[in-house]
Every structure is written in structure tokens, then in C-alpha cells.
Motif scaffolding. Structure first.
Motif, short mmCIF file in Angstrom:
data_model
loop_
_atom_site.label_atom_id
_atom_site.label_comp_id
_atom_site.label_asym_id
_atom_site.label_seq_id
_atom_site.Cartn_x
_atom_site.Cartn_y
_atom_site.Cartn_z
N PRO A 13 0.81 -1.22 0.00
CA PRO A 13 0.00 0.00 0.00
C PRO A 13 0.84 1.27 0.00
CG PRO A 13 -0.89 -1.60 1.53
CD PRO A 13 0.42 -2.15 1.07
N THR A 14 0.55 2.15 -0.95
CA THR A 14 1.22 3.43 -1.07
C THR A 14 0.16 4.48 -1.36
OG1 THR A 14 3.20 2.36 -1.98
CG2 THR A 14 2.98 4.73 -2.29
N SER A 15 -0.05 5.37 -0.43
CA SER A 15 -1.11 6.37 -0.59
C SER A 15 -0.73 7.39 -1.66
CB SER A 15 -1.33 7.08 0.75
OG SER A 15 -2.45 7.92 0.69
N PRO A 16 -1.71 7.79 -2.52
CA PRO A 16 -3.10 7.35 -2.49
C PRO A 16 -3.31 6.02 -3.20
CG PRO A 16 -2.83 8.97 -4.22
CD PRO A 16 -1.49 8.85 -3.53
N ASN A 17 -3.99 5.10 -2.52
CA ASN A 17 -4.38 3.84 -3.12
C ASN A 17 -5.66 4.03 -3.93
OD1 ASN A 17 -2.34 1.97 -1.85
ND2 ASN A 17 -3.24 2.84 0.01
N VAL A 18 -6.06 2.98 -4.66
CA VAL A 18 -7.22 3.09 -5.55
C VAL A 18 -8.45 3.58 -4.81
CG1 VAL A 18 -8.81 1.82 -7.04
CG2 VAL A 18 -6.34 1.41 -7.21
N HIS A 19 -8.73 2.99 -3.64
CA HIS A 19 -9.96 3.37 -2.94
C HIS A 19 -9.91 4.80 -2.44
CE1 HIS A 19 -7.59 2.25 0.65
NE2 HIS A 19 -8.46 2.95 1.36
N GLU A 20 -8.72 5.30 -2.09
CA GLU A 20 -8.62 6.67 -1.62
C GLU A 20 -8.93 7.66 -2.76
OE1 GLU A 20 -5.29 6.51 1.83
OE2 GLU A 20 -4.62 5.94 -0.17
N ILE A 21 -8.45 7.35 -3.95
CA ILE A 21 -8.72 8.21 -5.10
C ILE A 21 -10.20 8.14 -5.47
CG2 ILE A 21 -8.19 8.64 -7.52
CD1 ILE A 21 -5.48 7.21 -6.97
N ALA A 22 -10.71 6.90 -5.63
CA ALA A 22 -12.10 6.72 -6.09
C ALA A 22 -13.09 7.28 -5.07
CB ALA A 22 -12.36 5.25 -6.35
N GLN A 23 -12.90 6.95 -3.79
CA GLN A 23 -13.86 7.39 -2.78
C GLN A 23 -13.72 8.86 -2.45
OE1 GLN A 23 -13.32 4.61 0.46
NE2 GLN A 23 -14.53 3.02 -0.55
N GLY A 24 -12.55 9.45 -2.77
CA GLY A 24 -12.41 10.89 -2.62
C GLY A 24 -13.31 11.65 -3.58
N ILE A 25 -13.69 10.99 -4.68
CA ILE A 25 -14.60 11.59 -5.67
C ILE A 25 -16.01 11.08 -5.47
CG2 ILE A 25 -15.06 11.85 -8.14
CD1 ILE A 25 -12.02 11.18 -8.53
N ALA A 26 -16.14 9.77 -5.30
CA ALA A 26 -17.45 9.12 -5.12
C ALA A 26 -17.37 8.25 -3.87
CB ALA A 26 -17.79 8.27 -6.34
N PRO A 27 -17.82 8.74 -2.72
CA PRO A 27 -17.66 8.00 -1.47
C PRO A 27 -18.25 6.60 -1.49
CG PRO A 27 -18.31 10.26 -1.03
CD PRO A 27 -18.44 10.07 -2.51
N GLU A 28 -19.21 6.35 -2.38
CA GLU A 28 -19.85 5.03 -2.43
C GLU A 28 -19.06 4.00 -3.23
OE1 GLU A 28 -21.55 7.28 -6.02
OE2 GLU A 28 -20.69 7.71 -4.05
N ALA A 29 -17.91 4.38 -3.78
CA ALA A 29 -17.12 3.46 -4.61
C ALA A 29 -16.66 2.24 -3.81
CB ALA A 29 -15.92 4.19 -5.19
N ARG A 30 -16.53 1.12 -4.53
CA ARG A 30 -16.14 -0.15 -3.92
C ARG A 30 -14.89 -0.68 -4.62
NH1 ARG A 30 -21.02 -3.67 -1.86
NH2 ARG A 30 -22.27 -2.04 -0.85
N VAL A 31 -13.97 -1.23 -3.85
CA VAL A 31 -12.71 -1.71 -4.41
C VAL A 31 -12.36 -3.06 -3.79
CG1 VAL A 31 -10.26 -1.24 -4.73
CG2 VAL A 31 -11.89 0.66 -4.71
N ALA A 32 -12.06 -4.02 -4.67
CA ALA A 32 -11.52 -5.31 -4.23
C ALA A 32 -10.06 -5.36 -4.66
CB ALA A 32 -12.30 -6.46 -4.86
N TYR A 33 -9.17 -5.50 -3.69
CA TYR A 33 -7.74 -5.61 -3.95
C TYR A 33 -7.34 -7.08 -3.97
CZ TYR A 33 -7.28 -0.62 -2.75
OH TYR A 33 -7.37 0.75 -2.71
N VAL A 34 -6.41 -7.42 -4.86
CA VAL A 34 -5.94 -8.81 -4.97
C VAL A 34 -4.43 -8.81 -5.11
CG1 VAL A 34 -6.05 -10.97 -6.26
CG2 VAL A 34 -8.07 -9.49 -6.15
N ASP A 35 -3.78 -9.66 -4.33
CA ASP A 35 -2.35 -9.90 -4.48
C ASP A 35 -2.03 -11.24 -3.81
OD1 ASP A 35 0.55 -9.53 -4.74
OD2 ASP A 35 0.06 -7.40 -5.00
#
Length: 277
Positions: A91-113
């Protein structure tokens, strides 16, 4: 608005062996972009790779900002509210959910590794707005069925609705013998029309000698890595509609107006975004 834990299942994973005595791709990347989650073998591999091609850190940081622009564009311009990010990395900020939810708080993100070091940091990926959701799936890109069928993913993403599949700086670790284009198609076949594919490919097109040296350093240290050209990059997008400007070096994909200038010869990553109709 505060950030709260919204993971869908209890954070309970087995102990992992970080193998600090050998270099790890996620930790090498972390070191090259200025992170702190790395060890001496990772730094040694990074230094050898930079000696082979001094522009490597610039290329990696530029790929990271490409990801940020893509997420922002998909949320703002295309209304995407679901992301499947495979090959998440440390994790390195901003991560995907931080970017997406900063615009659309309802955004959903599934991370895989499936990297042990990422698993130990997964809690950082599972903070979310109250309106949104995130989860982390410990699985291998080469096993699409395990990822797509994971209960964690199914609790967070509705695959009957559009999803953006993000494969940033990951497919070069999948060799041709494992059919990376077929793996991508398997994911996209499962996603609803209106879904997007955002993907980058490590390339030697701009500096075959220097980038080839990076490939040799990685492979010599037990990190399989395959370099591909633009034609091979385009093959990942077969059957989907590329957004303008198509497949480009990552710094040329819709750059921010205030972006620092970057030379083509300092970039070793093609990138593109396409929609499934």
C-alpha cells in the motif's frame, strides 16, 4: 469525513514467511519509488537494475501516476463505482480506494495480491468511507476462478454491474507460457458490459538495451519477468474499445496539465484503457 474499517470478513490470515533473504518484486518496487518496506536483498536487486537502466525509478513512479489518473478519469468521466485491482502491491497512498472514494464515497474496491509482504499490510487497504466498501483477496492473478469466486470479492463487488479491472505493472510477471492474454480475457468475460480494462505492459521499445538489462537482473535473482513490445500490448485489448489516446507510453496517456516533463526514453511501460461493449 473520517475513514473507518469496512472490510467484509474478519481480518484473520495465517502467518507468512516474508523470505527477507531473497529479493521480492513488491519490495524492489517499493524501494524504487521511495518506500520503506524493503530489505537488503531488495535494495541490492534495485541498485543492480538501476545500474543497468538508470531511468527505472522514473518509469516506475510515472506508472504509479498513470494509475492515479486512470482511476480519477474512470470515476469522474465514466461513472465507474467498482474496481478490481489485481497486483495491488505494498500500500502506497493514495491507493485506488482513496482516489475513487475521494470523488465518489460510495465506490467499492476489491484488492488482490499473492505477495506475502502485501498480505501483512492489507489492513491499510481495507479502510473505507462509510458509504463504500473495500476488501483484500489473497490470490494469484494466474488463477482467475479463485479470484472471481472469492467470497470477499463477491461481498464487495456486484459483477452484474460494470467493474474496472486494473492490472498495473503486473502482467510482465506472467510469462507467455501461462497465457497472460487468456487470463485477462477470462476476467473480462465475467464482467458486465460497460466494464473497463486498465493495463500496463513493461516494454523495451524505448531502450531495448537498458530495459533488457533490467530483465536480466530480475530473472537472475529469481523474479521471472517478461518484456513485451507494443504489438504484444495491443493483444491484451483485443475485442475491447480503447479510449483515446489508445495504447501509449504511460506518461502520454491524458497527462495532467501541470505534469513535469518526462522523456520517452525514460519510460518502459505501455498503458491503455478500454471498455467492454
Amino acid at each position: 469525513m473520517g475513514w473507518v474499517s469496512r472490510n467484509t470478513r474478519e481480518e484473520r490470515w495465517p502467518a507468512v514467511d516474508l523470505r527477507m533473504d531473497v529479493p521480492h518484486s513488491a519490495r524492489v518496487y517499493d524501494y524504487l519509488i521511495g518506500g520503506k518496506t524493503n530489505f537488503e536483498p531488495d535494495r541490492t536487486a534495485a541498485h543492480a537494475s538501476v545500474q543497468a537502466w538508470p531511468a527505472l525509478p522514473v518509469s516506475m513512479r510515472t506508472t504509479r501516476t498513470f494509475m492515479q489518473r486512470v482511476v480519477r478519469n474512470l470515476v469522474e468521466e465514466h461513472g465507474v463505482r467498482q474496481f478490481l485491482d489485481i497486483g495491488t502491491g505494498i500500500p502506497t497512498s493514495p491507493n485506488v480506494h482513496e482516489i475513487a472514494q475521494g470523488i465518489a464515497p460510495e465506490a467499492r474496491v476489491a484488492y488482490v495480491d499473492n505477495d506475502p509482504i502485501v498480505l501483512t499490510h492489507a489492513r491499510a487497504l481495507m479502510s473505507s468511507t462509510e458509504e463504500g466498501r473495500t476488501c483484500y483477496v489473497d490470490a494469484d492473478l494466474r488463477d482467475p476462478d479463485a479470484i472471481l469466486g472469492a467470497p470477499e470479492l463477491r461481498e464487495v463487488l456486484d459483477l452484474s454491474q460494470p467493474v474496472a479491472l486494473s492490472l498495473i505493472a503486473i502482467v510482465h510477471f506472467v510469462l507467455d507460457e501461462d497465457d497472460p492474454q487468456g487470463i485477462v480475457r477470462r476476467f473480462m468475460d465475467e464482467l458486465a458490459p460497460g466494464s473497463f480494462l486498465a493495463l500496463t505492459v513493461f516494454t523495451g521499445d524505448t531502450d531495448p538495451v537498458g530495459v533488457g538489462g533490467v530483465g536480466r537482473e530480475y530473472n537472475a535473482r529469481g523474479i521471472p519477468l517478461q518484456i513485451r513490445d507494443r504489438k504484444e500490448t495491443l493483444a491484451f485489448f483485443d475485442g475491447y474499445e480503447l479510449l483515446d489516446p489508445g495504447v501509449t507510453l504511460v506518461h502520454r496517456w491524458r497527462p495532467d496539465a501541470d505534469a513535469d516533463p518526462v522523456r520517452d526514453q525514460d519510460i518502459a511501460m505501455h498503458g491503455g484503457v478500454a471498455v467492454k461493449r
